[in-house]
Design a protein around this motif. Sequence first.
Motif, PDB file in Angstrom:
ATOM      1  N   SER A 244     -19.002  22.452 -28.038  1.00 42.71           N
ATOM      2  CA  SER A 244     -19.472  22.552 -29.589  1.00 42.71           C
ATOM      3  C   SER A 244     -19.206  21.180 -30.057  1.00 42.71           C
ATOM      4  CB  SER A 244     -18.259  23.339 -30.080  1.00 42.71           C
ATOM      5  OG  SER A 244     -17.156  22.859 -29.885  1.00 42.71           O
ATOM      6  N   TRP A 245     -19.712  21.157 -31.330  1.00 38.30           N
ATOM      7  CA  TRP A 245     -20.011  19.887 -31.989  1.00 38.30           C
ATOM      8  C   TRP A 245     -18.491  19.204 -32.179  1.00 38.30           C
ATOM      9  CZ3 TRP A 245     -23.549  16.828 -31.886  1.00 38.30           C
ATOM     10  CH2 TRP A 245     -24.876  17.159 -31.741  1.00 38.30           C
ATOM     11  N   ARG A 246     -17.383  20.090 -32.496  1.00 42.02           N
ATOM     12  CA  ARG A 246     -16.033  19.849 -32.468  1.00 42.02           C
ATOM     13  C   ARG A 246     -15.275  19.271 -31.364  1.00 42.02           C
ATOM     14  NH1 ARG A 246     -11.191  22.227 -30.824  1.00 42.02           N
ATOM     15  NH2 ARG A 246      -9.578  22.031 -32.048  1.00 42.02           N
ATOM     16  N   LYS A 247     -15.779  19.699 -30.214  1.00 34.21           N
ATOM     17  CA  LYS A 247     -15.437  19.320 -28.988  1.00 34.21           C
ATOM     18  C   LYS A 247     -16.032  17.913 -28.727  1.00 34.21           C
ATOM     19  CE  LYS A 247     -14.255  21.980 -25.503  1.00 34.21           C
ATOM     20  NZ  LYS A 247     -14.435  22.888 -24.610  1.00 34.21           N
ATOM     21  N   CYS A 248     -16.993  17.722 -29.153  1.00 33.50           N
ATOM     22  CA  CYS A 248     -17.506  16.234 -28.829  1.00 33.50           C
ATOM     23  C   CYS A 248     -16.971  15.105 -29.878  1.00 33.50           C
ATOM     24  CB  CYS A 248     -19.199  16.400 -29.146  1.00 33.50           C
ATOM     25  SG  CYS A 248     -20.161  17.091 -27.971  1.00 33.50           S
ATOM     26  N   TRP A 249     -16.732  15.745 -30.988  1.00 33.60           N
ATOM     27  CA  TRP A 249     -16.044  14.742 -32.170  1.00 33.60           C
ATOM     28  C   TRP A 249     -14.647  14.664 -31.533  1.00 33.60           C
ATOM     29  CZ3 TRP A 249     -17.241  12.038 -36.435  1.00 33.60           C
ATOM     30  CH2 TRP A 249     -18.674  12.248 -36.916  1.00 33.60           C
ATOM     31  N   SER A 250     -14.093  15.641 -31.137  1.00 31.50           N
ATOM     32  CA  SER A 250     -12.652  15.543 -30.935  1.00 31.50           C
ATOM     33  C   SER A 250     -12.281  14.537 -29.494  1.00 31.50           C
ATOM     34  CB  SER A 250     -11.863  16.838 -30.704  1.00 31.50           C
ATOM     35  OG  SER A 250     -12.422  17.645 -29.745  1.00 31.50           O
ATOM     36  N   GLY A 251     -13.127  15.054 -28.408  1.00 31.15           N
ATOM     37  CA  GLY A 251     -12.981  14.338 -27.186  1.00 31.15           C
ATOM     38  C   GLY A 251     -13.547  12.845 -27.297  1.00 31.15           C
ATOM     39  N   THR A 252     -14.486  12.555 -28.052  1.00 35.09           N
ATOM     40  CA  THR A 252     -14.677  11.085 -28.282  1.00 35.09           C
ATOM     41  C   THR A 252     -13.847  10.234 -29.026  1.00 35.09           C
ATOM     42  OG1 THR A 252     -16.539  11.751 -29.974  1.00 35.09           O
ATOM     43  CG2 THR A 252     -17.395  11.681 -27.631  1.00 35.09           C
ATOM     44  N   LEU A 253     -13.417  10.885 -30.204  1.00 40.07           N
ATOM     45  CA  LEU A 253     -12.743  10.131 -31.111  1.00 40.07           C
ATOM     46  C   LEU A 253     -11.141   9.864 -30.433  1.00 40.07           C
ATOM     47  CD1 LEU A 253     -13.471  11.844 -34.612  1.00 40.07           C
ATOM     48  CD2 LEU A 253     -13.826   9.093 -33.817  1.00 40.07           C
ATOM     49  N   PRO A 272     -21.857  11.517 -12.449  1.00 41.68           N
ATOM     50  CA  PRO A 272     -23.270  12.090 -12.990  1.00 41.68           C
ATOM     51  C   PRO A 272     -22.976  12.455 -14.605  1.00 41.68           C
ATOM     52  CG  PRO A 272     -21.764  13.680 -11.488  1.00 41.68           C
ATOM     53  CD  PRO A 272     -21.193  12.221 -11.387  1.00 41.68           C
ATOM     54  N   LEU A 273     -24.073  12.210 -15.206  1.00 42.61           N
ATOM     55  CA  LEU A 273     -24.082  12.538 -16.832  1.00 42.61           C
ATOM     56  C   LEU A 273     -24.183  14.186 -16.949  1.00 42.61           C
ATOM     57  CD1 LEU A 273     -26.296   9.558 -17.823  1.00 42.61           C
ATOM     58  CD2 LEU A 273     -23.940  10.064 -18.387  1.00 42.61           C
ATOM     59  N   TYR A 274     -24.595  14.794 -15.830  1.00 39.21           N
ATOM     60  CA  TYR A 274     -24.634  16.264 -16.174  1.00 39.21           C
ATOM     61  C   TYR A 274     -23.429  16.881 -16.275  1.00 39.21           C
ATOM     62  CZ  TYR A 274     -24.181  16.672 -11.068  1.00 39.21           C
ATOM     63  OH  TYR A 274     -23.699  16.795  -9.854  1.00 39.21           O
ATOM     64  N   HIS A 275     -21.932  16.063 -16.092  1.00 44.17           N
ATOM     65  CA  HIS A 275     -20.889  16.637 -15.986  1.00 44.17           C
ATOM     66  C   HIS A 275     -20.141  16.078 -17.414  1.00 44.17           C
ATOM     67  CE1 HIS A 275     -19.266  17.752 -11.832  1.00 44.17           C
ATOM     68  NE2 HIS A 275     -20.009  18.815 -12.495  1.00 44.17           N
ATOM     69  N   SER A 276     -19.246  16.738 -17.998  1.00 41.54           N
ATOM     70  CA  SER A 276     -18.701  16.216 -19.155  1.00 41.54           C
ATOM     71  C   SER A 276     -17.917  15.119 -19.179  1.00 41.54           C
ATOM     72  CB  SER A 276     -17.777  17.357 -19.826  1.00 41.54           C
ATOM     73  OG  SER A 276     -16.766  17.776 -18.759  1.00 41.54           O
ATOM     74  N   SER A 277     -17.462  14.807 -18.165  1.00 38.39           N
ATOM     75  CA  SER A 277     -16.585  13.346 -17.951  1.00 38.39           C
ATOM     76  C   SER A 277     -17.544  12.350 -18.276  1.00 38.39           C
ATOM     77  CB  SER A 277     -16.051  13.281 -16.551  1.00 38.39           C
ATOM     78  OG  SER A 277     -15.132  14.152 -16.342  1.00 38.39           O
ATOM     79  N   ALA A 278     -18.770  11.905 -17.634  1.00 40.50           N
ATOM     80  CA  ALA A 278     -19.659  10.888 -17.947  1.00 40.50           C
ATOM     81  C   ALA A 278     -20.231  11.157 -19.273  1.00 40.50           C
ATOM     82  CB  ALA A 278     -20.468  10.660 -16.697  1.00 40.50           C
ATOM     83  N   ALA A 279     -20.526  12.296 -19.336  1.00 38.10           N
ATOM     84  CA  ALA A 279     -21.494  12.458 -20.619  1.00 38.10           C
ATOM     85  C   ALA A 279     -20.674  12.269 -22.089  1.00 38.10           C
ATOM     86  CB  ALA A 279     -22.227  13.806 -20.654  1.00 38.10           C
ATOM     87  N   CYS A 286     -18.512   6.055 -25.887  1.00 36.21           N
ATOM     88  CA  CYS A 286     -19.098   4.712 -26.456  1.00 36.21           C
ATOM     89  C   CYS A 286     -19.753   4.772 -27.608  1.00 36.21           C
ATOM     90  CB  CYS A 286     -19.770   3.936 -25.072  1.00 36.21           C
ATOM     91  SG  CYS A 286     -18.733   3.751 -23.788  1.00 36.21           S
ATOM     92  N   LEU A 287     -20.661   5.599 -27.818  1.00 32.23           N
ATOM     93  CA  LEU A 287     -21.372   5.796 -29.079  1.00 32.23           C
ATOM     94  C   LEU A 287     -20.422   5.921 -30.204  1.00 32.23           C
ATOM     95  CD1 LEU A 287     -24.051   6.323 -30.377  1.00 32.23           C
ATOM     96  CD2 LEU A 287     -24.078   8.649 -29.843  1.00 32.23           C
ATOM     97  N   MET A 288     -19.384   6.823 -30.067  1.00 34.60           N
ATOM     98  CA  MET A 288     -18.877   7.117 -31.260  1.00 34.60           C
ATOM     99  C   MET A 288     -18.035   5.888 -31.769  1.00 34.60           C
ATOM    100  SD  MET A 288     -17.485   9.055 -33.678  1.00 34.60           S
ATOM    101  CE  MET A 288     -17.992  10.649 -33.263  1.00 34.60           C
ATOM    102  N   ASN A 289     -17.513   5.140 -30.592  1.00 38.97           N
ATOM    103  CA  ASN A 289     -16.701   3.962 -30.946  1.00 38.97           C
ATOM    104  C   ASN A 289     -17.151   2.608 -31.038  1.00 38.97           C
ATOM    105  OD1 ASN A 289     -13.719   5.156 -30.964  1.00 38.97           O
ATOM    106  ND2 ASN A 289     -14.733   6.196 -29.457  1.00 38.97           N
TER     107      ASN A 289
END
Length: 655
Positions: A244-253, A272-279, A286-289
């Motif tokens: 979810s977008w929530r997970k993207c925001w919470s994980g990156t921030l 691999p970028l197809y995994h959540s660790s790298a993606a 990096c984009l968020m910060n």
Amino acid sequence: MSLPSLPDIPLGLALPAAATTLAYLNARWSLFYDINMIKSLLKMSIKARFAERGDRMSFFYVLENYALASTTRDSTFLVYNGRSYTYHETYLMALRYGSWLKKAHSVQRKDIVAIDLMNSSTFVFLVLGIWSIGAVPAFINYNLSGKPLTHSVRTSTANLLLVDEEVRNCFPPEQLKTFASPDFRDGKGPVEVVFINPEVEAQVLELEPVREDDKVRSGVSSRDMALLIYTSGTTGLPKPAIVSWRKCWSGTLFTGNWMHVTPSDRLFTCMPLYHSSAAVLGFLMCLMNGATVIIGRRFSARNFMREARETDATIVQYVGETLRYILGVAPEIDPVTGEDLDKKHNIRLAFGNGLRPDIWNGFKDRFNIPTIAEFYAATEGTSGQWNLSTNDFSAGAIGRNGAIGNIIFGRGTAIVDVDFETQEPWRDPKTGLCKKVPRGDPGELLYALDATDPAASFQGYFKNSKATEGKIVRDVLKKGDAYFRTGDMVRWDADGRWFFSDRLGDTFRWKSENVSTNEVAEVLGSHPEVHEANVYGVALPNHDGRAGCAAIVLNQQIASGTSGPVLEPSRETLNSLAAHALNGLPRFAAPLFLRVTPEMQATGNNKQQKHVLRTEGVDPSLVSNHDRLYWLQGSSYVPFEQKDWNRLTGGQVRL
């Protein structure tokens, strides 16, 4: 009666005394560590809430803000293959790819686009381009072929599949024919397969970078789907987990604040970028910060540290055995000056998950990297554990917290006893409730959910309500509650450290991938020469995780009516078994070992018995002389003998 006055204490004595007391409390209760965690959580929550209220949940707006601001537009965001892209250049490339997807392939708002690409700048541009037009990317593991690939694309529901030219070998004519079938997507038409090659990339570069109106990205809530990322899970074939977008925001921030990432940081990842660790925790963090992400095409133990050094990385990302393989490379010494190049870098931190305790400090010492940022989480999970480690106290832990964290994590988690017969949380016969294990004992880790609305934090698997509900356990500590099942056994000790114990059930982990025994057994069992297959993971000397081993009974044995020494398979059968496994499974899931046996070990109620097989492993001295062992070498199974085991034990073989 007046209270006695306190004696005057000179300031020169009071300040050191206070500092000493604070230092003691911090050491005893990890106060500063918890405060950093709490600050990171608060910043994450506040920023994500403002983004949702402002209808700016899409990460396209994060990129746009950096790309258009005069202070950041010319800052480097992406480095790949010696080429650097600023935030503004990345923004223009995202707009071009968005325009290409819309004009050339009619991709619309909320459409799902499947991406089967290796690590590259194009992968990043495509993800951001898909978001720029309000669509959703689904990441396909580029190692997949045959049935797992077909299943992954079908379950994504995408009608467009973008494929890296380099993995064209996974798309033979029969595979392309399957995708072209009008019935492939349950009567909704075929899948268009587009190979991304230099010609396509040249066409995209010729397009004008058109920004779509905000309405294509509007109305997005925090629980809406941002990504589909596949996980092997425990039921066999890959399942698309909703990120979810929530997970993207919470994980990156959270990770950015937790690791104190700033725009001057440069994170190197070749995971691999197809995994959540790298993606999510690499590229998107990096984009968020406002930092720089350096992407490697693929992992190379020999070149990893050299590439990190030459690209001025300040953070390196790892998964699983990555750092073990790097440690296995001979030290790099400057031939002219004699300088130890392993220590000549700007890396302040190694960030990832799955670092084993036995190499934790060895890696830090050899490469002079002061901090390990180890985490524990799952793509479909609701939370995680975090360990920012600079000393020996928390070496080897997947997470840690102090006195304040004990209160927070104690409320949001439960570590419960397990019934190993059923592989479910144990329940009290009288109350029907589960039982927490004593502090420090292993148990299955559960994360609390809102019982009335589990989807608020756990979106589950895309269009798979059965699998989603299977990860939720109810009536755990009290009637009416609900928790997310991790399927992992962990320990939370009295000092606030979390340690991984084992994966619950039969699923084992190899090459940083989860392998389902049921999936492998199903594939092997469909071979015409196989009567029965029992798949399990075996521990190998000098290797992390467990390698796949399949005990099989062949039809020729059944036909013979004998239960004595095994009838050895022919060379043709062994070659056929290897081809069958490699065609039906990802390489990491194809059994590395076969144990051909005259009869299958079973329990009294005819369930396959794995315990003895796991214990014996593939040590020829422990395996019955009625059985025969083989191992996968290239594309064929060949005899595995005592001399081969000795080579494994001596560290002369790396699988």
